[in-house]
Design a protein around this motif. Structure first.
Motif, mmCIF file in Angstrom:
data_model
loop_
_atom_site.group_PDB
_atom_site.id
_atom_site.type_symbol
_atom_site.label_atom_id
_atom_site.label_comp_id
_atom_site.label_asym_id
_atom_site.label_seq_id
_atom_site.Cartn_x
_atom_site.Cartn_y
_atom_site.Cartn_z
ATOM 1 N N GLY A 261 0.809 -1.219 0.000
ATOM 2 C CA GLY A 261 0.000 0.000 0.000
ATOM 3 C C GLY A 261 0.839 1.264 0.000
ATOM 4 O O GLY A 261 0.304 2.364 0.122
ATOM 5 N N ILE A 262 2.158 1.122 -0.135
ATOM 6 C CA ILE A 262 3.075 2.265 -0.151
ATOM 7 C C ILE A 262 3.669 2.389 -1.551
ATOM 8 O O ILE A 262 4.025 1.393 -2.183
ATOM 9 N N ASN A 263 3.791 3.618 -2.026
ATOM 10 C CA ASN A 263 4.474 3.882 -3.286
ATOM 11 C C ASN A 263 5.968 3.788 -3.001
ATOM 12 O O ASN A 263 6.599 4.765 -2.586
ATOM 13 N N THR A 264 6.549 2.609 -3.220
ATOM 14 C CA THR A 264 7.941 2.365 -2.833
ATOM 15 C C THR A 264 8.932 3.213 -3.624
ATOM 16 O O THR A 264 10.036 3.458 -3.142
ATOM 17 N N GLU A 265 8.545 3.674 -4.808
ATOM 18 C CA GLU A 265 9.443 4.524 -5.606
ATOM 19 C C GLU A 265 9.615 5.903 -4.968
ATOM 20 O O GLU A 265 10.606 6.581 -5.213
ATOM 21 N N GLY A 266 8.668 6.320 -4.127
ATOM 22 C CA GLY A 266 8.721 7.656 -3.536
ATOM 23 C C GLY A 266 9.225 7.700 -2.107
ATOM 24 O O GLY A 266 9.175 8.749 -1.452
ATOM 25 N N ILE A 267 9.730 6.586 -1.572
ATOM 26 C CA ILE A 267 10.215 6.561 -0.187
ATOM 27 C C ILE A 267 11.468 7.418 -0.073
ATOM 28 O O ILE A 267 12.378 7.334 -0.893
ATOM 29 N N LYS A 268 11.495 8.271 0.956
ATOM 30 C CA LYS A 268 12.654 9.126 1.229
ATOM 31 C C LYS A 268 13.058 8.944 2.681
ATOM 32 O O LYS A 268 12.222 8.718 3.549
ATOM 33 N N ALA A 269 14.374 9.073 2.933
ATOM 34 C CA ALA A 269 14.879 8.906 4.293
ATOM 35 C C ALA A 269 15.905 9.985 4.609
ATOM 36 O O ALA A 269 16.646 10.422 3.738
ATOM 37 N N ALA A 270 15.911 10.413 5.875
ATOM 38 C CA ALA A 270 16.891 11.383 6.363
ATOM 39 C C ALA A 270 17.284 10.981 7.781
ATOM 40 O O ALA A 270 16.460 10.473 8.548
ATOM 41 N N TYR A 271 18.548 11.206 8.131
ATOM 42 C CA TYR A 271 19.047 10.871 9.460
ATOM 43 C C TYR A 271 19.658 12.108 10.098
ATOM 44 O O TYR A 271 20.629 12.665 9.588
ATOM 45 N N THR A 272 19.050 12.572 11.201
ATOM 46 C CA THR A 272 19.521 13.770 11.883
ATOM 47 C C THR A 272 19.428 13.563 13.390
ATOM 48 O O THR A 272 18.374 13.159 13.899
ATOM 49 N N ASN A 273 20.508 13.842 14.095
ATOM 50 C CA ASN A 273 20.548 13.815 15.560
ATOM 51 C C ASN A 273 20.014 12.517 16.160
ATOM 52 O O ASN A 273 19.246 12.522 17.114
ATOM 53 N N GLY A 274 20.391 11.389 15.572
ATOM 54 C CA GLY A 274 20.010 10.098 16.123
ATOM 55 C C GLY A 274 18.618 9.619 15.756
ATOM 56 O O GLY A 274 18.185 8.578 16.236
ATOM 57 N N ILE A 275 17.907 10.366 14.917
ATOM 58 C CA ILE A 275 16.561 9.983 14.500
ATOM 59 C C ILE A 275 16.551 9.750 12.992
ATOM 60 O O ILE A 275 16.908 10.639 12.221
ATOM 61 N N LEU A 276 16.144 8.559 12.588
ATOM 62 C CA LEU A 276 15.967 8.237 11.172
ATOM 63 C C LEU A 276 14.511 8.517 10.826
ATOM 64 O O LEU A 276 13.609 7.939 11.428
ATOM 65 N N GLU A 277 14.287 9.448 9.893
ATOM 66 C CA GLU A 277 12.928 9.784 9.451
ATOM 67 C C GLU A 277 12.724 9.239 8.050
ATOM 68 O O GLU A 277 13.481 9.560 7.136
#
Length: 141
Positions: free
Chosen positions: A105-121
Protein backbone atom coordinates in the motif's frame (compact mmCIF):
# COMPACT_ATOMS: atom_id res chain seq x y z
CA UNK A 1 21.14 1.47 39.24
CA UNK A 2 22.50 -2.07 39.25
CA UNK A 3 26.19 -2.16 40.01
CA UNK A 4 26.95 1.35 38.77
CA UNK A 5 30.16 1.50 40.79
CA UNK A 6 32.70 -1.02 39.49
CA UNK A 7 34.19 -1.73 42.91
CA UNK A 8 31.66 -2.46 45.62
CA UNK A 9 31.87 -3.97 49.05
CA UNK A 10 29.45 -6.81 49.09
CA UNK A 11 29.16 -9.69 51.42
CA UNK A 12 29.66 -13.06 49.84
CA UNK A 13 26.32 -14.52 50.72
CA UNK A 14 23.67 -16.56 48.99
CA UNK A 15 21.26 -13.59 49.01
CA UNK A 16 23.72 -11.32 47.19
CA UNK A 17 24.44 -14.07 44.69
CA UNK A 18 20.72 -14.56 43.95
CA UNK A 19 20.15 -10.80 43.79
CA UNK A 20 22.98 -10.35 41.27
CA UNK A 21 21.68 -13.26 39.19
CA UNK A 22 18.19 -11.68 39.08
CA UNK A 23 19.62 -8.28 38.09
CA UNK A 24 21.67 -9.73 35.23
CA UNK A 25 18.68 -11.77 34.04
CA UNK A 26 16.41 -8.72 33.74
CA UNK A 27 19.03 -6.35 32.35
CA UNK A 28 19.92 -9.01 29.79
CA UNK A 29 16.44 -8.79 28.27
CA UNK A 30 16.90 -5.06 27.69
CA UNK A 31 19.99 -5.72 25.58
CA UNK A 32 17.98 -7.83 23.12
CA UNK A 33 15.34 -5.20 22.52
CA UNK A 34 14.91 -3.57 19.16
CA UNK A 35 15.17 0.14 18.51
CA UNK A 36 12.01 2.18 19.03
CA UNK A 37 9.89 3.55 16.21
CA UNK A 38 6.93 5.91 15.89
CA UNK A 39 4.66 5.86 12.83
CA UNK A 40 2.33 8.77 12.08
CA UNK A 41 -0.40 9.05 9.44
CA UNK A 42 0.11 12.42 7.74
CA UNK A 43 -2.76 12.11 5.24
CA UNK A 44 -1.02 11.47 1.92
CA UNK A 45 1.96 9.71 3.53
CA UNK A 46 3.18 7.98 6.68
CA UNK A 47 6.13 9.25 8.70
CA UNK A 48 8.25 6.60 10.41
CA UNK A 49 10.72 7.88 13.01
CA UNK A 50 13.29 5.41 14.38
CA UNK A 51 15.52 6.15 17.38
CA UNK A 52 19.08 5.22 16.46
CA UNK A 53 21.34 7.27 18.76
CA UNK A 54 25.07 6.70 18.53
CA UNK A 55 25.02 5.51 14.92
CA UNK A 56 26.60 7.21 11.94
CA UNK A 57 24.62 7.55 8.72
CA UNK A 58 27.00 5.03 7.12
CA UNK A 59 26.10 2.44 9.78
CA UNK A 60 22.41 2.39 8.77
CA UNK A 61 20.93 0.59 5.77
CA UNK A 62 17.38 0.67 4.43
CA UNK A 63 16.47 -2.21 2.12
CA UNK A 64 13.30 -3.12 0.20
CA UNK A 65 12.46 -6.67 -0.73
CA UNK A 66 8.98 -6.96 -2.23
CA UNK A 67 6.50 -5.65 0.35
CA UNK A 68 9.06 -5.69 3.17
CA UNK A 69 11.28 -2.80 4.23
CA UNK A 70 14.17 -3.64 6.56
CA UNK A 71 16.04 -1.07 8.65
CA UNK A 72 19.43 -2.33 9.85
CA UNK A 73 21.88 -0.46 12.06
CA UNK A 74 25.34 -1.86 12.85
CA UNK A 75 27.87 -0.82 15.47
CA UNK A 76 31.34 -1.76 14.36
CA UNK A 77 33.39 -3.11 17.28
CA UNK A 78 36.65 -2.95 15.31
CA UNK A 79 36.76 0.85 15.65
CA UNK A 80 36.47 0.71 19.44
CA UNK A 81 38.93 -2.15 20.00
CA UNK A 82 41.78 -0.03 18.65
CA UNK A 83 41.46 2.35 21.61
CA UNK A 84 44.01 2.28 24.36
CA UNK A 85 43.51 1.49 28.00
CA UNK A 86 42.17 -1.29 30.14
CA UNK A 87 38.46 -1.25 30.80
CA UNK A 88 37.21 -1.58 34.34
CA UNK A 89 33.65 -1.90 33.07
CA UNK A 90 32.34 -2.04 29.52
CA UNK A 91 28.57 -1.67 29.05
CA UNK A 92 28.25 -0.39 25.50
CA UNK A 93 27.20 -3.16 23.14
CA UNK A 94 28.31 -3.74 19.58
CA UNK A 95 26.47 -5.62 16.92
CA UNK A 96 23.51 -5.09 14.64
CA UNK A 97 19.87 -4.27 15.17
CA UNK A 98 17.14 -4.60 12.57
CA UNK A 99 13.40 -4.29 12.15
CA UNK A 100 11.12 -5.22 9.28
CA UNK A 101 8.01 -3.36 8.16
CA UNK A 102 5.23 -4.30 5.74
CA UNK A 103 5.05 -1.62 3.04
CA UNK A 104 2.16 -2.97 0.99
CA UNK A 105 0.00 0.00 0.00
CA UNK A 106 3.07 2.27 -0.15
CA UNK A 107 4.47 3.88 -3.29
CA UNK A 108 7.94 2.36 -2.83
CA UNK A 109 9.44 4.52 -5.61
CA UNK A 110 8.72 7.66 -3.54
CA UNK A 111 10.22 6.56 -0.19
CA UNK A 112 12.65 9.13 1.23
CA UNK A 113 14.88 8.91 4.29
CA UNK A 114 16.89 11.38 6.36
CA UNK A 115 19.05 10.87 9.46
CA UNK A 116 19.52 13.77 11.88
CA UNK A 117 20.55 13.81 15.56
CA UNK A 118 20.01 10.10 16.12
CA UNK A 119 16.56 9.98 14.50
CA UNK A 120 15.97 8.24 11.17
CA UNK A 121 12.93 9.78 9.45
CA UNK A 122 11.38 7.82 6.60
CA UNK A 123 8.61 9.31 4.48
CA UNK A 124 6.36 6.58 3.08
CA UNK A 125 3.96 7.97 0.45
CA UNK A 126 0.64 6.16 0.18
CA UNK A 127 -0.35 4.61 -3.13
CA UNK A 128 -3.11 6.47 -4.93
CA UNK A 129 -6.41 4.68 -4.62
CA UNK A 130 -7.58 3.23 -7.90
CA UNK A 131 -11.26 3.94 -8.49
CA UNK A 132 -13.07 1.00 -10.04
CA UNK A 133 -13.97 1.65 -13.66
CA UNK A 134 -17.64 2.26 -14.28
CA UNK A 135 -19.35 0.41 -17.09
CA UNK A 136 -22.77 -0.63 -18.26
CA UNK A 137 -23.60 -4.30 -18.48
CA UNK A 138 -25.85 -5.38 -21.33
CA UNK A 139 -28.83 -7.51 -20.42
CA UNK A 140 -29.37 -10.44 -22.71
CA UNK A 141 -32.63 -12.03 -23.61
Amino acid sequence: MFGMIPFTREENSLWNYLDNMEKSLFTGFGDMSQFRCDIQDKGDHYLLEAELPGFQKEDISLDLNGDTMVITARHNSEKEEKGEGNYLRRERKYGSYSRSFNVSGINTEGIKAAYTNGILEITLPKQAEVAPAARTIQIEG
